[in-house]
Design a protein around this motif. Structure first.
Motif: not given
Length: 233
Positions: A158-169, A210-222
């Motif tokens: 497995s490979l786990l990584f994060t990215f910055a999602p394009r959001t208004a905040p 490879w296929f995409a498995g779990r995903g999830g966003r963490t949004a805490t203040g900044f």
């Protein structure tokens, strides 16, 4: 092959984390008092680290883990406590120095190998699991996808990584950040839409196994970051 834009941004990141923000990053990744804004970033990073660790097997004995862009080493230490043999690599000698200083003495010799270097260096070897927490968020989407492909080439499970999602905040935070003096700014984060990123990953020939498995966003203040799990077919 590393593109010119990847190499340029990598150089900016090295300067920022090894010189400009070394002291601030040291405080942020410790239990020292920080400003309210940085406290939200600390809380968000802690939550994201827990999420990624939760996606790894509870028992990591006999497994090899690459912490790609390890910073001061918190995730690497937790993976090692579960029994993994961890290679933790970061561009910044300053951050690696802090990671070595903070590594618990009861962890055992050789459980974590902290190295200064590029996370995409094939000489690091092969691993069962690769984790890249907030290591790709400063790269343009095409470069980030190529980096993901490079990391996947050395991962067995497995490979786990994060990215910055394009959001208004997140866009608002970028606008606020541009008000700070240039010398105090971190290299810009490069937001990408989650659907667009998945499409790019799906179209990348090097990721066909490879296929995409779990995903999830963490949004805490900044702090806003999104995690994605890639699993080998």
């Amino acid at each position: 092959m590393l593109t010119a834009t990847y190499q340029e941004r990598r150089g900016q990141l090295l300067t920022y984390f090894d010189r400009t923000a070394a002291e601030a990053w040291s405080r942020l990744t410790s239990d020292a008092p920080v400003s309210g804004i940085r406290a939200t970033v600390r809380a968000g990073r802690d939550a994201m680290r827990r999420r990624l660790l939760g996606w790894l097997p509870a028992d990591l004995y006999g497994r090899r883990v690459l912490d790609a862009g390890c910073g001061t080493g918190a995730l690497a230490v937790e993976a090692a406590r579960r029994g993994a043999r961890v290679t933790a690599v970061d561009l910044s000698p300053t951050l690696i120095g802090l990671a070595r200083e903070r590594s618990p003495r009861d962890l055992g010799v050789g459980r974590v190998d902290f190295l200064v270097g590029d996370m995409l260096d094939p000489a690091l070897g092969r691993f069962d699991h690769v984790v890249a927490m907030d290591s790709l968020i400063h790269y343009r989407a095409p470069d980030a996808v190529q980096a993901v492909a490079g990391l996947a080439a050395r991962a067995e499970a497995s490979l786990l990584f994060t990215f910055a999602p394009r959001t208004a905040p997140l866009a608002l935070m970028h606008a606020v950040g541009r008000l700070f003096p240039r010398g105090d700014r971190a290299p810009a984060i490069e937001p990408v839409g989650p659907a667009a990123l998945r499409q790019r990953l799906g179209a990348e020939p090097a990721l066909r196994d490879w296929f995409a498995g779990r995903g999830g966003r963490t949004a805490t203040g900044f702090y806003i970051s999104e995690a994605l799990e890639l699993v080998r077919r």
